[in-house]
Design an enzyme around this catalytic site. Sequence first.
Site, PDB file in Angstrom:
ATOM      1  N   ASP A 158      -3.334   1.576   6.589  1.00 40.59           N
ATOM      2  CA  ASP A 158      -2.547   1.179   5.426  1.00 40.59           C
ATOM      3  C   ASP A 158      -2.184  -0.298   5.480  1.00 40.59           C
ATOM      4  O   ASP A 158      -2.132  -0.981   4.451  1.00 40.59           O
ATOM      5  CB  ASP A 158      -1.286   2.035   5.323  1.00 40.59           C
TER       6      ASP A 158
ATOM      7  N   GLU B  28      -2.198  -1.413  -5.762  1.00 40.77           N
ATOM      8  CA  GLU B  28      -3.478  -0.841  -6.172  1.00 40.77           C
ATOM      9  C   GLU B  28      -3.319  -0.166  -7.515  1.00 40.77           C
ATOM     10  O   GLU B  28      -2.232   0.270  -7.881  1.00 40.77           O
ATOM     11  CB  GLU B  28      -3.885   0.241  -5.167  1.00 40.77           C
TER      12      GLU B  28
ATOM     13  N   ASP C 163       0.863  -1.172   0.000  1.00 35.78           N
ATOM     14  CA  ASP C 163       0.000   0.000   0.000  1.00 35.78           C
ATOM     15  C   ASP C 163       0.903   1.227   0.000  1.00 35.78           C
ATOM     16  O   ASP C 163       1.644   1.457   0.946  1.00 35.78           O
ATOM     17  CB  ASP C 163      -0.910   0.001   1.224  1.00 35.78           C
TER      18      ASP C 163
END
Length: 459
Positions: free
Chosen positions: A390, A308, A216
Site C-alpha cells: 500500500d 485512486e 492509498d
Amino acid sequence: MKTVQAYRFALDLTPAQERALLGHAGAARKAYNWALARVKAVMDQRAAERTYGIADELLTPSLSWSLPALRRVWNTAKPEVAPWWAGYSKEAYNTGLDSLARALKNWSDSRTGKRAGRKAGFPRFKGKHRTTPSVRFTTGTIRVEPDRKHVVLPRLGRLKLHESARKLARRLDAGTARIMSATVRRAGGRWHVAFCVEVDRAARTPARPDSVVGVDVGIKALAVLSTGEIVANPRHLNAAQRQLRALGRSLSRKVGPDRRTGRDASKRWQRASKRLSRAHARVANLRRDGLHKLTTRLAREHGTIVVEDLNVTGMLANRRLARHIADAGFAEIRRQLAYKTSWNGGRLLTAGRWYPSSKTCSGCGAVKTKLALSEREYECQTCGLTLDRDLNAARNLAALAAEITTAGSGPVAGRGADHKTRHGGPVAVKRQPGTASAGQTGTVPPQGGTTQRVLTKAH
Ligand SMILES: [Zn+2]
C-alpha cells in the site's frame, strides 16, 4: 466562498413528539403512494388506449411529474383521499411528493440515457415497515434556540437535542449561515435532525501548500499515506463489527415475521432486531468518524492530495472483497476529500482508473503484469525494491501529482491523470516485443495519460 452543507444532530424526543413525527412520516408516505398509483393508472390507461389505435391527441391527458403539478393533483384529491390531512404539516405531503417527483425523473433520465450510473428502476410503493420515517421542512419557523440545546420546527414545536448545536449556532449568530431546510428522520432507532445550511466560508490555505500526499485507501488499515504513515481503523471498530456479526446470528435464531403465513415476529425477535440495528448504526458512526478525522487532517495540511479512482460498483460485486471495501468507504473518502480540499484551498487529483498504482514500482517505474491481492509486500524484480504494497501505491500516486505539476498547466493538468486524456509525443509509443528491458518482458502497456511517465521511467 458559499457552500451548502448539512449539520446533523441527534434528538431526544418525548413519546408524544415521536408519535407526531411518525404521523408526519406516514402522511408523507400516503401522499407518495397515492400519487404513484395515480401516475401508474394514467400511464396504463394511455398504453391501453394506444393499443386500440386511438390517436395521440385523443388519449387521456398525461399527468405531469413535476413537483408543483403533483402537488396540485394532491391538493384537489386530499379531502377525499386523506380526510385527516389537516392534522399534519403540508410539508409532510410535500416530502412524499418531492421524493416521487425525483424518483420519476431519475427513472426517465436513466431510461433516456441522460443519467449516468446504474439503471434507476420505476418507483415502487413505500411500505410502512420498509421505509425510513422521514419528513423535511422547507418553510415556516426553523431555528436553533438560544440555549443551543433545542430546535424549533413547524408543527412539532420545540425538540430537545441530544447534543449541543453550538457549531451551527455560532455561525447563525455571526450571520455566516442560513438554514434552508430541516429533515427529521429515524436511523438505527434514533431520531436525527439534519439542517441543510448555506454557509459563507472564509478562504483558507493548507498548512503546507506545496506538500503532496498520495493516499492509498487500504483494506487492513483505513489508509496508507505516501509519507509512510499508516492510518489505522478507528478504535473499537473491530470490536463493534464482531458484535454486529454475533447479533446477526442471534437474530437469525429467533422467530421472525413471515409474510406467507402471516406470522408475527416474536418479542425476542423484535428486541434482537432493535439491538442489531443499533449495532449497525454504531459501526457506521465509528467508521464515519474515522473517515472525517482523516480527511479533515489531510485537507488542512496538504496542498495536493492524490487518490485512486476505483471502480467501486465493480468491486462491490466481488463478494469477498465487498465487506472490506464497504468498510473502508472508498467512495466516501473521495467525496469528503473533494469538498474539504476546496474548503481549505487545496486540490484533489484522481489517478485514472487504469493507472497501475499497485503494480508499478515506486523506485524504478517497472510495472508488474500480475500482483495477487494476497501479496502484501511489493517486490520489484528490476531494482530489488521491497516495501509495503500500500505504501508503494501511495508513493506512486504522490509521484503522479509531481509529474502533473511539472508538466505545469494548473488544475486542468490534473486531468492528465485521467485515462481519457490522450498525450501526444514520441515517448507514448506502444512498446514493441523485444524492446523491454530485462525482467520486464510481458509487462502491461500502461494506458492513457500515464503511458508517458511509466515508459520513460522503465527505460
Ligand atoms: Zn523497481
